[in-house]
Design an enzyme around this catalytic site. Structure first.
Site, PDB file in Angstrom:
ATOM      1  N   ARG A 147      78.237  56.874  62.086  1.00 17.87           N
ATOM      2  CA  ARG A 147      79.238  57.373  61.147  1.00 17.87           C
ATOM      3  C   ARG A 147      78.568  58.500  60.361  1.00 17.87           C
ATOM      4  O   ARG A 147      78.830  59.655  60.624  1.00 17.87           O
ATOM      5  CB  ARG A 147      79.723  56.218  60.251  1.00 17.87           C
ATOM      6  CG  ARG A 147      80.931  56.525  59.438  1.00 17.87           C
ATOM      7  CD  ARG A 147      81.397  55.329  58.640  1.00 17.87           C
ATOM      8  NE  ARG A 147      80.355  54.789  57.749  1.00 17.87           N
ATOM      9  CZ  ARG A 147      80.553  53.830  56.860  1.00 17.87           C
ATOM     10  NH1 ARG A 147      81.743  53.271  56.745  1.00 17.87           N
ATOM     11  NH2 ARG A 147      79.574  53.401  56.092  1.00 17.87           N
ATOM     12  N   MET A 202     108.633  45.019  48.503  1.00  9.78           N
ATOM     13  CA  MET A 202     107.773  45.812  47.616  1.00  9.78           C
ATOM     14  C   MET A 202     107.401  45.054  46.349  1.00  9.78           C
ATOM     15  O   MET A 202     106.257  45.059  45.916  1.00  9.78           O
ATOM     16  CB  MET A 202     108.467  47.137  47.254  1.00  9.78           C
ATOM     17  CG  MET A 202     107.567  48.078  46.476  1.00  9.78           C
ATOM     18  SD  MET A 202     108.362  49.617  46.002  1.00  9.78           S
ATOM     19  CE  MET A 202     108.489  50.471  47.549  1.00  9.78           C
ATOM     20  N   LYS A 260      82.182  50.457  44.155  1.00  9.78           N
ATOM     21  CA  LYS A 260      83.077  51.542  44.569  1.00  9.78           C
ATOM     22  C   LYS A 260      84.513  51.020  44.647  1.00  9.78           C
ATOM     23  O   LYS A 260      84.738  49.800  44.615  1.00  9.78           O
ATOM     24  CB  LYS A 260      82.629  52.078  45.936  1.00  9.78           C
ATOM     25  CG  LYS A 260      82.649  51.040  47.050  1.00  9.78           C
ATOM     26  CD  LYS A 260      81.982  51.562  48.319  1.00  9.78           C
ATOM     27  CE  LYS A 260      81.938  50.499  49.390  1.00  9.78           C
ATOM     28  NZ  LYS A 260      81.107  50.916  50.547  1.00  9.78           N
ATOM     29  N   TYR A 288     114.378  41.146  54.256  1.00  7.78           N
ATOM     30  CA  TYR A 288     114.489  42.326  55.114  1.00  7.78           C
ATOM     31  C   TYR A 288     114.271  41.964  56.574  1.00  7.78           C
ATOM     32  O   TYR A 288     113.344  41.217  56.907  1.00  7.78           O
ATOM     33  CB  TYR A 288     113.429  43.362  54.734  1.00  7.78           C
ATOM     34  CG  TYR A 288     113.726  44.110  53.457  1.00  7.78           C
ATOM     35  CD1 TYR A 288     114.871  44.891  53.321  1.00  7.78           C
ATOM     36  CD2 TYR A 288     112.835  44.046  52.396  1.00  7.78           C
ATOM     37  CE1 TYR A 288     115.129  45.583  52.144  1.00  7.78           C
ATOM     38  CE2 TYR A 288     113.077  44.749  51.221  1.00  7.78           C
ATOM     39  CZ  TYR A 288     114.228  45.509  51.099  1.00  7.78           C
ATOM     40  OH  TYR A 288     114.467  46.197  49.946  1.00  7.78           O
TER      41      TYR A 288
HETATM   42  C1  LIG Z   1      80.318  49.721  50.823  1.00  9.79           C
HETATM   43  C2  LIG Z   1      78.888  49.784  51.153  1.00  9.79           C
HETATM   44  C3  LIG Z   1      78.032  48.689  50.928  1.00  9.79           C
HETATM   45  C4  LIG Z   1      78.556  47.324  50.498  1.00  9.79           C
HETATM   46  O1  LIG Z   1      79.071  46.679  51.646  1.00  9.79           O
HETATM   47  P1  LIG Z   1      79.617  45.178  51.611  1.00  9.79           P
HETATM   48  O2  LIG Z   1      79.868  44.847  53.027  1.00  9.79           O
HETATM   49  O3  LIG Z   1      80.855  45.201  50.794  1.00  9.79           O
HETATM   50  O4  LIG Z   1      78.543  44.365  50.987  1.00  9.79           O
HETATM   51  C5  LIG Z   1      76.684  48.865  51.135  1.00  9.79           C
HETATM   52  N1  LIG Z   1      76.194  50.046  51.588  1.00  9.79           N
HETATM   53  C6  LIG Z   1      76.981  51.093  51.864  1.00  9.79           C
HETATM   54  C7  LIG Z   1      76.384  52.349  52.367  1.00  9.79           C
HETATM   55  C8  LIG Z   1      78.343  51.000  51.665  1.00  9.79           C
HETATM   56  O5  LIG Z   1      79.126  52.044  51.951  1.00  9.79           O
END
Ligand SMILES: *Cc1c(COP(=O)(O)O)cnc(C)c1O
Length: 359
Positions: free
Chosen positions: A131, A303, A34, A255
């Site tokens: 969550r 930046m 992702k 800055y």
């Molecule tokens: C992002 C995610 C993972 C991977 O998590 P890492 O800590 O990066 O290994 C696994 N399961 C779910 C549901 C996630 O959202």
């Protein structure tokens, strides 16, 4: 000529880290790619892992469609599921697997009237993170309703940890217990582990792992950890020295004049800033490697540029190469100096020229 700012991606290291995750956990492993593979380039990473990954995991259907359009044929799990019932048609069309984490998603599947084929569902339980996920007390009934609906081809039990990166808290053990108690007797595969759990919680190993950050060679832990030490960093972020300035003691840099030279200082201006993903909140003293010599960030990150201390780096000048993280400087060190985690830092990398090797 172009701006000398590079994200070099070692695909052989990605494969090494995937193998480590899968062999340590056992069973199957979905490579979590992702957020553009945590900033590394989702398509390139999926292609590099395509031969051996059991599948991939992404957050959103847009990410998944891009992978299919690039020729990725392996299973792809939508970790957040679908965002509206209309997406079920795309899930059918592209043959995605989907997490189901909320009652409305369950109802959307139960009420779907025109599914072209039954759907592969990963039913997520909220075992304590609070969550997303189905409440433990409702989980069994939801599972059974989906099973009986004829709309699901395969059901997999799933949950996610809140504190697996903290080896000594009992929250993780409690989550495992809640998950086990409320899935007992439900036939099918399970999936619990993210990276920290793969590295540190063997009690949570099931049929499917979901490694993310560890694939990219970054540790999820704030302390050294033996297995994490075997990971190989996938991204090296480097930039060039594009300006040099000799300042006497007492002069401000950058800055906000956040850094005042204490002694005569040779300052290097480097072609990387927060628009490339280097964290603006990284503090003076954050390590950088200049032509193989350890040095430090000084002053505020801007930046497009940042400033480093060249005083004790022999022969440093215009064109010197600066590693901001990678082989010698762990991205987690930079993250810690900026008050954040390597996940956020890596996701933010952009604009740099991406170069892929090792495949
Ligand atoms: C992002 C995610 C993972 C991977 O998590 P890492 O800590 O990066 O290994 C696994 N399961 C779910 C549901 C996630 O959202």
């Amino acid at each position: 000529m172009s701006r000398p700012t590079f994200a070099d991606i070692r695909l052989d290291h990605l494969v090494h880290n995937y193998r480590l995750a899968k062999s340590h956990h056992g069973g199957n492993a979905l490579a979590t790619i992702k957020a553009n593979a945590y900033g590394h380039g989702a398509i390139a990473c999926a292609e590099a892992l395509h031969e051996e990954a059991d599948g991939f995991a992404v957050a959103a259907i847009e990410e998944a469609i891009q992978l299919r359009q690039a020729g990725i044929t392996k299973p792809i799990l939508l970790l957040e599921g679908f965002f509206e019932p209309a997406e079920l048609a795309l899930i059918n069309q592209y043959d995605f697997w989907t997490a189901v984490h909320h009652r409305w998603q369950v109802d959307a599947i139960l009420n779907a009237s025109n599914l072209k084929a039954p759907i592969n569902v990963w039913l997520k339980m909220d075992s304590g993170m609070h969550r997303v996920g189905i409440h433990p007390s409702e989980y069994r009934a939801v599972w059974q309703a989906l099973e009986a609906s004829g709309k699901v081809s395969k059901l997999t039990k799933m949950t996610h940890f809140a504190r697996a990166d903290e080896p000594n808290v009992d929250a993780t053990t409690k989550q495992i217990r809640t998950f086990e108690l409320n899935t007992e007797g439900l036939e099918g595969d399970s999936s619990i582990c993210n990276s920290p759990a793969i590295l540190a919680w063997s009690d949570a190993y099931r049929q499917w792992a979901r490694p993310g950050i560890m694939l990219y060679g970054a540790t999820p832990f704030s302390e050294p950890q033996p297995l994490a030490a075997q990971l190989k960093p996938v991204m090296q972020l480097t930039a060039g020295v594009i300006g040099v300035r000799e300042l006497p003691a007492g002069e401000p840099i950058g800055y906000g004049a956040r850094f005042i030279t204490e002694t005569p200082t040779k300052v290097g201006v480097v072609s990387c800033g927060y628009a490339d993903g280097y964290p603006r909140l990284a503090k003076t003293g954050t390590p950088v490697m200049i032509d193989g010599h350890m040095s430090r960030l000084i002053g505020r990150v801007s930046m497009d540029m940042l400033t480093v201390d060249l005083t004790n780096v022999p022969n440093a000048g215009i064109g010197s190469r600066v590693e901001l993280w990678g082989d010698l400087i762990p991205v987690s060190t930079v993250a810690e100096s900026a008050g954040t985690i390597p996940y956020e830092i890596l996701c933010n990398v952009k604009r740099a020229h991406f170069r892929y090797s090792g495949k």
